[in-house]
Design a protein around this motif. Structure first.
Motif, PDB file in Angstrom:
ATOM      1  N   GLN A  88     121.864 -33.514 -10.552  1.00 15.81           N
ATOM      2  CA  GLN A  88     120.480 -33.126 -10.818  1.00 15.81           C
ATOM      3  C   GLN A  88     120.134 -33.349 -12.288  1.00 15.81           C
ATOM      4  O   GLN A  88     120.975 -33.213 -13.162  1.00 15.81           O
ATOM      5  CB  GLN A  88     120.277 -31.643 -10.476  1.00 15.81           C
ATOM      6  CG  GLN A  88     120.582 -31.287  -9.039  1.00 15.81           C
ATOM      7  CD  GLN A  88     119.566 -31.881  -8.074  1.00 15.81           C
ATOM      8  OE1 GLN A  88     118.390 -31.982  -8.383  1.00 15.81           O
ATOM      9  NE2 GLN A  88     120.035 -32.271  -6.904  1.00 15.81           N
ATOM     10  N   GLU A  89     118.865 -33.681 -12.529  1.00 18.92           N
ATOM     11  CA  GLU A  89     118.386 -33.779 -13.907  1.00 18.92           C
ATOM     12  C   GLU A  89     118.290 -32.373 -14.485  1.00 18.92           C
ATOM     13  O   GLU A  89     117.701 -31.476 -13.875  1.00 18.92           O
ATOM     14  CB  GLU A  89     117.011 -34.440 -13.953  1.00 18.92           C
ATOM     15  CG  GLU A  89     117.019 -35.916 -13.701  1.00 18.92           C
ATOM     16  CD  GLU A  89     115.641 -36.538 -13.853  1.00 18.92           C
ATOM     17  OE1 GLU A  89     114.667 -35.821 -14.174  1.00 18.92           O
ATOM     18  OE2 GLU A  89     115.528 -37.762 -13.659  1.00 18.92           O
ATOM     19  N   THR A  90     118.899 -32.199 -15.632  1.00 17.50           N
ATOM     20  CA  THR A  90     118.819 -30.928 -16.351  1.00 17.50           C
ATOM     21  C   THR A  90     118.577 -31.244 -17.820  1.00 17.50           C
ATOM     22  O   THR A  90     118.570 -32.415 -18.230  1.00 17.50           O
ATOM     23  CB  THR A  90     120.139 -30.124 -16.218  1.00 17.50           C
ATOM     24  OG1 THR A  90     121.196 -30.873 -16.827  1.00 17.50           O
ATOM     25  CG2 THR A  90     120.477 -29.827 -14.767  1.00 17.50           C
ATOM     26  N   GLU A  91     118.405 -30.211 -18.613  1.00 23.21           N
ATOM     27  CA  GLU A  91     118.227 -30.445 -20.045  1.00 23.21           C
ATOM     28  C   GLU A  91     119.464 -31.087 -20.646  1.00 23.21           C
ATOM     29  O   GLU A  91     119.366 -31.927 -21.533  1.00 23.21           O
ATOM     30  CB  GLU A  91     117.899 -29.137 -20.766  1.00 23.21           C
ATOM     31  CG  GLU A  91     116.471 -28.714 -20.568  1.00 23.21           C
ATOM     32  CD  GLU A  91     116.102 -27.568 -21.480  1.00 23.21           C
ATOM     33  OE1 GLU A  91     116.675 -27.460 -22.579  1.00 23.21           O
ATOM     34  OE2 GLU A  91     115.228 -26.793 -21.081  1.00 23.21           O
ATOM     35  N   SER A  92     120.660 -30.720 -20.137  1.00 24.25           N
ATOM     36  CA  SER A  92     121.889 -31.281 -20.713  1.00 24.25           C
ATOM     37  C   SER A  92     122.114 -32.733 -20.268  1.00 24.25           C
ATOM     38  O   SER A  92     122.677 -33.523 -21.024  1.00 24.25           O
ATOM     39  CB  SER A  92     123.099 -30.429 -20.333  1.00 24.25           C
ATOM     40  OG  SER A  92     123.274 -30.418 -18.931  1.00 24.25           O
ATOM     41  N   THR A  93     121.681 -33.115 -19.057  1.00 22.70           N
ATOM     42  CA  THR A  93     121.865 -34.505 -18.613  1.00 22.70           C
ATOM     43  C   THR A  93     120.690 -35.380 -19.023  1.00 22.70           C
ATOM     44  O   THR A  93     120.835 -36.590 -19.114  1.00 22.70           O
ATOM     45  CB  THR A  93     122.022 -34.598 -17.078  1.00 22.70           C
ATOM     46  OG1 THR A  93     120.841 -34.107 -16.453  1.00 22.70           O
ATOM     47  CG2 THR A  93     123.237 -33.857 -16.602  1.00 22.70           C
ATOM     48  N   GLY A  94     119.541 -34.787 -19.242  1.00 24.40           N
ATOM     49  CA  GLY A  94     118.369 -35.563 -19.624  1.00 24.40           C
ATOM     50  C   GLY A  94     117.686 -36.189 -18.425  1.00 24.40           C
ATOM     51  O   GLY A  94     118.035 -35.952 -17.281  1.00 24.40           O
ATOM     52  N   LYS A  95     116.699 -37.032 -18.694  1.00 19.38           N
ATOM     53  CA  LYS A  95     115.949 -37.707 -17.635  1.00 19.38           C
ATOM     54  C   LYS A  95     116.700 -38.980 -17.241  1.00 19.38           C
ATOM     55  O   LYS A  95     117.094 -39.761 -18.083  1.00 19.38           O
ATOM     56  CB  LYS A  95     114.549 -38.053 -18.116  1.00 19.38           C
ATOM     57  CG  LYS A  95     113.721 -38.789 -17.076  1.00 19.38           C
ATOM     58  CD  LYS A  95     112.296 -38.957 -17.556  1.00 19.38           C
ATOM     59  CE  LYS A  95     111.461 -39.792 -16.635  1.00 19.38           C
ATOM     60  NZ  LYS A  95     111.554 -39.516 -15.240  1.00 19.38           N
TER      61      LYS A  95
END
Length: 153
Positions: A88-95
């Motif tokens: 899932q996209e998260t703040e830690s993985t980014g867009k």
């Protein structure tokens, strides 16, 4: 574009050329890994080995947790199912600009050979490698038969 042609008057040459091409196009990866298996769903690479007292299935399962693997026996088949969660996209993985890892279920079904002790099958997941042990029954283990010499009287 390459075209296939027949050499006039030399059908055996043509037959041999086609057979050579057929067998040269086969790679070890296109052949079944084990005569008892059928693969589907893009499972990771696996090895199947036999020792004197058991069969072993070793399967690469990087990033998979034990609760994402289901092993079951239905009839004479061992079924292995792996559920890979979607990242899932998260703040830690980014867009994500490109995403190739999706929620995917994979399964492998292996017809068990004769002589597997179904009650003793075990599996363990260590460092991203699933190892399934299929012990042989006592009856299926190799036994030495002594030969006695009988002398005429």
């Amino acid at each position: 574009m390459l075209t296939d042609y027949v050499v006039p008057g030399n059908l055996m040459y043509d037959f041999r050329r086609r057979m050579d091409r057929l067998f040269s196009d086969m790679s070890p990866d296109s052949l079944p890994a084990w005569p008892f298996s059928s693969l589907s769903g893009g499972l990771p690479a696996s090895n199947i080995a036999e020792t004197k007292d058991a069969w072993f299935i070793e399967m690469a399962a990087p990033g998979i947790k034990e609760d994402q693997i289901t092993l079951s026996i239905v009839g004479n088949d061992l079924n292995i199912q792996i559920q890979r969660p979607e990242v899932q996209e998260t703040e830690s993985t980014g867009k994500f600009w490109r995403q190739e890892r999706f929620d995917q279920s994979s399964s492998m079904s292996i017809a068990l050979p004769n002589g597997v002790n179904v009650k003793e099958i075990s599996a363990e997941l260590t460092n991203g490698v699933l190892l399934v042990r299929l012990p042989k029954t006592e009856e299926s283990l190799a036994k030495k038969i002594d030969v006695k010499a009988i002398r005429d009287k």
